[in-house]
Design a protein around this motif. Structure first.
Motif, PDB file in Angstrom:
ATOM      1  N   TYR A  54       0.844  -1.465   0.057  1.00 34.92           N
ATOM      2  CA  TYR A  54      -0.024   0.020   0.123  1.00 34.92           C
ATOM      3  C   TYR A  54       0.801   1.343  -0.071  1.00 34.92           C
ATOM      4  O   TYR A  54       0.272   2.395  -0.038  1.00 34.92           O
ATOM      5  N   GLU A  55       2.003   1.412   0.435  1.00 29.55           N
ATOM      6  CA  GLU A  55       2.771   2.494   0.234  1.00 29.55           C
ATOM      7  C   GLU A  55       2.862   3.475  -0.722  1.00 29.55           C
ATOM      8  O   GLU A  55       2.476   4.680  -0.545  1.00 29.55           O
ATOM      9  N   GLN A  56       2.950   2.835  -1.902  1.00 28.36           N
ATOM     10  CA  GLN A  56       3.313   3.842  -3.038  1.00 28.36           C
ATOM     11  C   GLN A  56       1.753   4.437  -3.284  1.00 28.36           C
ATOM     12  O   GLN A  56       1.785   5.568  -3.681  1.00 28.36           O
ATOM     13  N   LYS A  57       0.736   3.587  -3.313  1.00 27.19           N
ATOM     14  CA  LYS A  57      -0.659   4.180  -3.553  1.00 27.19           C
ATOM     15  C   LYS A  57      -1.032   5.123  -2.631  1.00 27.19           C
ATOM     16  O   LYS A  57      -1.837   6.093  -3.153  1.00 27.19           O
ATOM     17  N   ALA A  58      -0.706   4.908  -1.200  1.00 27.70           N
ATOM     18  CA  ALA A  58      -0.884   5.868  -0.216  1.00 27.70           C
ATOM     19  C   ALA A  58      -0.276   7.187  -0.595  1.00 27.70           C
ATOM     20  O   ALA A  58      -0.805   8.209  -0.421  1.00 27.70           O
ATOM     21  N   ARG A  59       0.812   7.192  -0.943  1.00 31.19           N
ATOM     22  CA  ARG A  59       1.559   8.427  -1.184  1.00 31.19           C
ATOM     23  C   ARG A  59       1.159   9.169  -2.331  1.00 31.19           C
ATOM     24  O   ARG A  59       0.868  10.431  -2.617  1.00 31.19           O
ATOM     25  N   GLU A  60       0.740   8.323  -3.521  1.00 34.69           N
ATOM     26  CA  GLU A  60       0.090   8.923  -4.751  1.00 34.69           C
ATOM     27  C   GLU A  60      -1.268   9.528  -4.283  1.00 34.69           C
ATOM     28  O   GLU A  60      -1.645  10.549  -4.777  1.00 34.69           O
ATOM     29  N   ASN A  61      -2.066   8.837  -3.373  1.00 35.26           N
ATOM     30  CA  ASN A  61      -3.348   9.462  -3.119  1.00 35.26           C
ATOM     31  C   ASN A  61      -3.174  10.524  -2.326  1.00 35.26           C
ATOM     32  O   ASN A  61      -3.880  11.676  -2.519  1.00 35.26           O
ATOM     33  N   MET A  62      -2.472  10.786  -1.134  1.00 36.77           N
ATOM     34  CA  MET A  62      -2.307  11.902  -0.550  1.00 36.77           C
ATOM     35  C   MET A  62      -1.491  13.008  -1.086  1.00 36.77           C
ATOM     36  O   MET A  62      -2.036  14.371  -0.941  1.00 36.77           O
ATOM     37  N   GLU A  63      -0.570  12.905  -2.114  1.00 40.08           N
ATOM     38  CA  GLU A  63      -0.019  13.968  -2.821  1.00 40.08           C
ATOM     39  C   GLU A  63      -1.239  14.518  -3.825  1.00 40.08           C
ATOM     40  O   GLU A  63      -1.309  15.650  -4.015  1.00 40.08           O
ATOM     41  N   ARG A  64      -1.883  13.763  -4.513  1.00 33.54           N
ATOM     42  CA  ARG A  64      -2.960  14.162  -5.395  1.00 33.54           C
ATOM     43  C   ARG A  64      -4.006  14.857  -4.354  1.00 33.54           C
ATOM     44  O   ARG A  64      -4.442  16.076  -4.918  1.00 33.54           O
ATOM     45  N   GLU A  65      -4.459  14.547  -3.214  1.00 33.10           N
ATOM     46  CA  GLU A  65      -5.251  15.452  -2.398  1.00 33.10           C
ATOM     47  C   GLU A  65      -4.705  16.838  -1.966  1.00 33.10           C
ATOM     48  O   GLU A  65      -5.287  17.598  -1.907  1.00 33.10           O
ATOM     49  N   LEU A  66      -3.333  16.555  -1.687  1.00 32.00           N
ATOM     50  CA  LEU A  66      -2.735  17.695  -1.192  1.00 32.00           C
ATOM     51  C   LEU A  66      -2.799  18.811  -2.175  1.00 32.00           C
ATOM     52  O   LEU A  66      -2.815  20.021  -1.940  1.00 32.00           O
ATOM     53  N   GLU A  67      -2.316  18.605  -3.538  1.00 30.52           N
ATOM     54  CA  GLU A  67      -2.503  19.430  -4.765  1.00 30.52           C
ATOM     55  C   GLU A  67      -3.792  20.084  -5.022  1.00 30.52           C
ATOM     56  O   GLU A  67      -3.970  21.061  -5.240  1.00 30.52           O
ATOM     57  N   GLY A  68      -4.930  19.229  -4.541  1.00 35.15           N
ATOM     58  CA  GLY A  68      -6.065  19.741  -4.756  1.00 35.15           C
ATOM     59  C   GLY A  68      -6.701  20.726  -3.678  1.00 35.15           C
ATOM     60  O   GLY A  68      -7.964  21.103  -3.720  1.00 35.15           O
ATOM     61  N   LEU A  69      -6.198  20.809  -2.475  1.00 31.34           N
ATOM     62  CA  LEU A  69      -6.509  21.711  -1.434  1.00 31.34           C
ATOM     63  C   LEU A  69      -6.179  23.038  -1.484  1.00 31.34           C
ATOM     64  O   LEU A  69      -5.132  23.531  -2.166  1.00 31.34           O
TER      65      LEU A  69
END
Length: 209
Positions: free
Chosen positions: A194-209
Motif C-alpha cells: 500500500y505504500e506507493q498508492k498511499a503516497r500517490e493518493n495523499m499527494e493528489r489530495e494535497l495538490e487539490g487543497l
C-alpha cells in the motif's frame, strides 16, 4: 461484515477472556451505539468492520490477537472532531471494560497503550502487534483512488462545522505529516502492498487543497 458478525466476534473474545455474558452484552451494545452515532461518516461501524477483517487476514502474523482485537473494538469508541483527547478517552473506556475480564493488568495496560498510540500513529516501543494496529487504521490511505476520494469526502462531512479555510489548513498539516515520514506504513506487508498508492493518493489530495 454485518452487525451480527461484529457481535459474534466480540462475544467470542469477551467470553474467552473471562467476561460474563451480561457484561459482554452490555459492552458490545455500547460499542455499536457509539460507532453508530450521528455525524460519524467514516469513523463508524464500517471502519470498525474493516479493521476486524484485516485482523482476521493478518492473524497468523500477530502475537497477541486478543489484545489487538480489544484495541480495535475500542480505538474509536469516543470520537468528536472538536476534542483532541478522543484516543485517551477511548483507551479509558477500554480499561473500564477490561477490569471486568480475567486479563492480567499488564495486558490491560498494553491495550490501553495501543489505543492511545493511534493518536499520533507512533510506536516508540517497537511492539510488532501495535505496528499492525496502526497500519490497519491507515489502510484506507492505500485504497484505490475512487475509494480514497470517498474517504476524504466522508472525513470532510465529519468536520462539517469547520469552514473550508480552516479544514484545508488542518488537512494539509495531516497529509504533510504522513508524507514527510520515511514510511507511512510500519509493517513490511503493508509497505509492499500500500505504500506507493498511499503516497500517490495523499499527494493528489494535497495538490487539490
Amino acid at each position: 461484515m454485518q452487525i451480527a458478525e461484529i457481535k459474534e466476534h466480540w462475544m467470542q473474545l469477551a467470553n474467552k477472556t473471562g467476561a460474563t455474558t451480561e457484561v459482554a452484552q452490555a459492552g458490545i451494545e455500547k460499542i455499536i451505539r457509539q460507532y453508530s452515532e450521528a455525524g460519524r461518516h467514516y469513523h463508524n461501524l464500517e471502519h470498525l468492520s474493516n479493521l476486524l477483517c484485516l485482523q482476521q487476514q493478518y492473524a497468523p502474523l500477530i502475537i497477541d490477537n486478543d489484545s489487538l482485537l480489544y484495541a480495535i473494538f475500542f480505538h474509536d469508541i469516543i470520537y468528536s472532531v472538536t476534542h483532541k483527547d478522543n484516543e485517551e478517552k477511548s483507551a479509558q473506556e477500554a480499561l473500564h471494560f477490561l477490569k471486568n475480564t480475567s486479563l492480567p493488568a499488564d495486558r490491560q495496560q498494553k491495550i490501553y497503550g495501543y489505543i492511545a498510540a493511534t493518536a499520533g500513529h507512533l510506536n516508540p516501543l517497537a511492539d510488532p502487534d501495535l505496528d499492525y494496529l496502526l497500519d490497519f487504521d491507515l489502510h484506507i490511505l492505500g485504497a484505490q483512488p475512487a475509494q480514497y476520494n470517498t474517504y476524504t469526502k466522508m472525513v470532510r462531512k465529519e468536520y462539517w462545522l469547520y469552514p473550508d479555510f480552516m479544514y484545508r489548513k488542518g488537512r494539509k498539516k495531516v497529509l504533510q505529516h504522513f508524507l514527510g515520514q520515511t514510511h507511512i506504513y510500519k509493517t513490511p506487508a503493508f509497505r509492499e502492498k500500500y505504500e506507493q498508492k498511499a503516497r500517490e493518493n495523499m499527494e493528489r489530495e494535497l495538490e487539490g487543497l
